[in-house]
Design a protein around this motif. Structure first.
Motif, mmCIF file in Angstrom:
data_model
loop_
_atom_site.group_PDB
_atom_site.id
_atom_site.type_symbol
_atom_site.label_atom_id
_atom_site.label_comp_id
_atom_site.label_asym_id
_atom_site.label_seq_id
_atom_site.Cartn_x
_atom_site.Cartn_y
_atom_site.Cartn_z
ATOM 1 N N ILE A 54 -14.120 -0.368 10.822
ATOM 2 C CA ILE A 54 -13.919 -0.592 9.390
ATOM 3 C C ILE A 54 -13.794 0.738 8.668
ATOM 4 C CG2 ILE A 54 -15.046 -1.422 7.278
ATOM 5 C CD1 ILE A 54 -16.102 -3.780 9.001
ATOM 6 N N ASP A 55 -14.630 1.713 9.009
ATOM 7 C CA ASP A 55 -14.535 3.034 8.395
ATOM 8 C C ASP A 55 -13.170 3.652 8.652
ATOM 9 O OD1 ASP A 55 -17.109 2.804 7.437
ATOM 10 O OD2 ASP A 55 -18.023 4.015 9.039
ATOM 11 N N LYS A 56 -12.654 3.503 9.871
ATOM 12 C CA LYS A 56 -11.337 4.046 10.219
ATOM 13 C C LYS A 56 -10.252 3.343 9.404
ATOM 14 C CE LYS A 56 -8.335 4.994 14.145
ATOM 15 N NZ LYS A 56 -7.130 4.267 13.852
ATOM 16 N N ILE A 57 -10.367 2.037 9.264
ATOM 17 C CA ILE A 57 -9.382 1.278 8.486
ATOM 18 C C ILE A 57 -9.409 1.713 7.025
ATOM 19 C CG2 ILE A 57 -8.836 -1.032 7.592
ATOM 20 C CD1 ILE A 57 -9.706 -2.108 10.374
ATOM 21 N N VAL A 58 -10.600 1.927 6.478
ATOM 22 C CA VAL A 58 -10.719 2.368 5.084
ATOM 23 C C VAL A 58 -10.034 3.715 4.906
ATOM 24 C CG1 VAL A 58 -12.381 3.178 3.355
ATOM 25 C CG2 VAL A 58 -12.790 1.033 4.541
ATOM 26 N N ILE A 59 -10.245 4.624 5.848
ATOM 27 C CA ILE A 59 -9.601 5.937 5.781
ATOM 28 C C ILE A 59 -8.089 5.782 5.876
ATOM 29 C CG2 ILE A 59 -9.281 8.117 7.027
ATOM 30 C CD1 ILE A 59 -12.311 7.940 7.734
ATOM 31 N N ASP A 60 -7.624 4.942 6.819
ATOM 32 C CA ASP A 60 -6.186 4.716 6.977
ATOM 33 C C ASP A 60 -5.573 4.143 5.700
ATOM 34 O OD1 ASP A 60 -6.359 5.669 9.551
ATOM 35 O OD2 ASP A 60 -6.251 3.685 10.511
ATOM 36 N N VAL A 61 -6.248 3.195 5.069
ATOM 37 C CA VAL A 61 -5.743 2.595 3.830
ATOM 38 C C VAL A 61 -5.687 3.645 2.723
ATOM 39 C CG1 VAL A 61 -6.285 0.920 2.000
ATOM 40 C CG2 VAL A 61 -6.415 0.234 4.392
ATOM 41 N N SER A 62 -6.678 4.515 2.656
ATOM 42 C CA SER A 62 -6.673 5.575 1.648
ATOM 43 C C SER A 62 -5.481 6.497 1.856
ATOM 44 C CB SER A 62 -7.968 6.384 1.710
ATOM 45 O OG SER A 62 -9.068 5.579 1.411
ATOM 46 N N VAL A 63 -5.206 6.851 3.103
ATOM 47 C CA VAL A 63 -4.058 7.713 3.411
ATOM 48 C C VAL A 63 -2.760 7.003 3.031
ATOM 49 C CG1 VAL A 63 -2.769 8.767 5.311
ATOM 50 C CG2 VAL A 63 -5.238 9.033 5.207
ATOM 51 N N ILE A 64 -2.679 5.720 3.338
ATOM 52 C CA ILE A 64 -1.479 4.948 3.002
ATOM 53 C C ILE A 64 -1.278 4.912 1.489
ATOM 54 C CG2 ILE A 64 -0.496 2.615 2.999
ATOM 55 C CD1 ILE A 64 -1.711 2.284 5.828
ATOM 56 N N LEU A 66 -2.214 7.147 -0.670
ATOM 57 C CA LEU A 66 -1.716 8.463 -1.081
ATOM 58 C C LEU A 66 -0.234 8.605 -0.747
ATOM 59 C CD1 LEU A 66 -4.660 10.805 0.017
ATOM 60 C CD2 LEU A 66 -3.968 10.225 -2.311
ATOM 61 N N ASP A 67 0.143 8.160 0.454
ATOM 62 C CA ASP A 67 1.545 8.235 0.863
ATOM 63 C C ASP A 67 2.433 7.403 -0.058
ATOM 64 O OD1 ASP A 67 0.866 9.927 2.923
ATOM 65 O OD2 ASP A 67 0.986 8.391 4.502
ATOM 66 N N VAL A 68 1.982 6.210 -0.425
ATOM 67 C CA VAL A 68 2.758 5.359 -1.318
ATOM 68 C C VAL A 68 2.907 6.035 -2.682
ATOM 69 C CG1 VAL A 68 2.714 3.167 -2.596
ATOM 70 C CG2 VAL A 68 2.265 3.184 -0.150
ATOM 71 N N GLY A 69 1.839 6.666 -3.153
ATOM 72 C CA GLY A 69 1.917 7.386 -4.430
ATOM 73 C C GLY A 69 2.951 8.501 -4.377
ATOM 74 N N MET A 70 2.955 9.249 -3.275
ATOM 75 C CA MET A 70 3.940 10.326 -3.130
ATOM 76 C C MET A 70 5.353 9.758 -3.024
ATOM 77 S SD MET A 70 1.948 13.272 -0.849
ATOM 78 C CE MET A 70 2.480 12.593 0.670
ATOM 79 N N LEU A 71 5.506 8.628 -2.326
ATOM 80 C CA LEU A 71 6.820 7.995 -2.213
ATOM 81 C C LEU A 71 7.326 7.525 -3.578
ATOM 82 C CD1 LEU A 71 6.472 5.935 1.085
ATOM 83 C CD2 LEU A 71 7.949 7.902 0.699
ATOM 84 N N LYS A 72 6.430 7.003 -4.409
ATOM 85 C CA LYS A 72 6.831 6.584 -5.759
ATOM 86 C C LYS A 72 7.347 7.776 -6.551
ATOM 87 C CE LYS A 72 3.815 2.588 -6.453
ATOM 88 N NZ LYS A 72 2.655 2.066 -7.206
ATOM 89 N N GLU A 73 6.634 8.895 -6.475
ATOM 90 C CA GLU A 73 7.077 10.101 -7.167
ATOM 91 C C GLU A 73 8.439 10.554 -6.647
ATOM 92 O OE1 GLU A 73 4.092 13.145 -6.937
ATOM 93 O OE2 GLU A 73 2.535 11.831 -7.733
ATOM 94 N N ASP A 74 8.591 10.547 -5.323
ATOM 95 C CA ASP A 74 9.859 10.948 -4.722
ATOM 96 C C ASP A 74 10.990 10.016 -5.161
ATOM 97 O OD1 ASP A 74 8.531 13.007 -3.452
ATOM 98 O OD2 ASP A 74 8.510 12.044 -1.474
ATOM 99 N N MET A 75 10.724 8.719 -5.219
ATOM 100 C CA MET A 75 11.751 7.764 -5.642
ATOM 101 C C MET A 75 12.146 7.990 -7.092
ATOM 102 S SD MET A 75 12.958 6.070 -3.229
ATOM 103 C CE MET A 75 13.992 5.035 -4.231
ATOM 104 N N ASN A 76 11.191 8.350 -7.947
ATOM 105 C CA ASN A 76 11.532 8.654 -9.338
ATOM 106 C C ASN A 76 12.469 9.858 -9.404
ATOM 107 O OD1 ASN A 76 10.143 6.538 -10.531
ATOM 108 N ND2 ASN A 76 8.229 7.687 -10.642
ATOM 109 N N VAL A 77 12.211 10.862 -8.592
ATOM 110 C CA VAL A 77 13.086 12.041 -8.550
ATOM 111 C C VAL A 77 14.471 11.636 -8.041
ATOM 112 C CG1 VAL A 77 13.458 14.272 -7.408
ATOM 113 C CG2 VAL A 77 11.193 13.697 -8.291
ATOM 114 N N VAL A 78 14.512 10.802 -7.003
ATOM 115 C CA VAL A 78 15.793 10.342 -6.459
ATOM 116 C C VAL A 78 16.566 9.558 -7.524
ATOM 117 C CG1 VAL A 78 16.841 8.776 -4.769
ATOM 118 C CG2 VAL A 78 15.051 10.352 -4.053
ATOM 119 N N LYS A 79 15.866 8.702 -8.268
ATOM 120 C CA LYS A 79 16.530 7.934 -9.332
ATOM 121 C C LYS A 79 17.124 8.862 -10.393
ATOM 122 C CE LYS A 79 13.833 3.660 -9.059
ATOM 123 N NZ LYS A 79 12.827 2.822 -9.748
ATOM 124 N N GLU A 80 16.352 9.870 -10.783
ATOM 125 C CA GLU A 80 16.865 10.828 -11.765
ATOM 126 C C GLU A 80 18.084 11.552 -11.226
ATOM 127 O OE1 GLU A 80 13.704 13.468 -12.901
ATOM 128 O OE2 GLU A 80 12.461 11.829 -13.670
#
Length: 109
Positions: A54-64, A66-80
């Protein structure tokens, strides 16, 4: 045999028999306690393992996340960038049409 001796003998036999029964019961209780402790240890190991998973899954979800947040930022740049490219392409097409029209006009003159 005197009555007193029979009573003592009966009491001794009864006490001995009761002691044997008591020892058997105590042995079975000890066996149950040992089995219970073994099961508890087994459950503790399982729960510890599941806690680690469960601890490993929680860490993995946290990383995911963060990755989704970075992807959203990248997609906004791509849209611009895509919006900028679209507007530049419109200008380019318009300037090409303008050049064609200009040639046609100069050719007619």
């Amino acid at each position: 045999m005197p009555k007193n001796t029979k009573v003592k003998k009966y009491k001794n036999n009864h006490a001995r028999h009761s002691g044997v029964i008591l020892e058997r019961i105590e042995g079975k209780i000890d066996l149950l306690i040992d089995q219970q402790n073994g099961m508890k240890e087994s459950f503790d190991v399982r729960f510890d393992s599941q806690d680690e998973q469960i601890d490993k899954i929680v860490i993995d979800v946290s990383v995911i996340k963060l990755d989704v947040g970075m992807l959203k930022e990248d997609m906004n740049v791509v849209k611009e960038d895509l919006g900028f490219i679209k507007s530049e392409l419109k200008k380019k097409v318009d300037s090409e049409k303008f050049a064609v029209l200009e040639r046609k006009i100069t050719a007619k003159i």
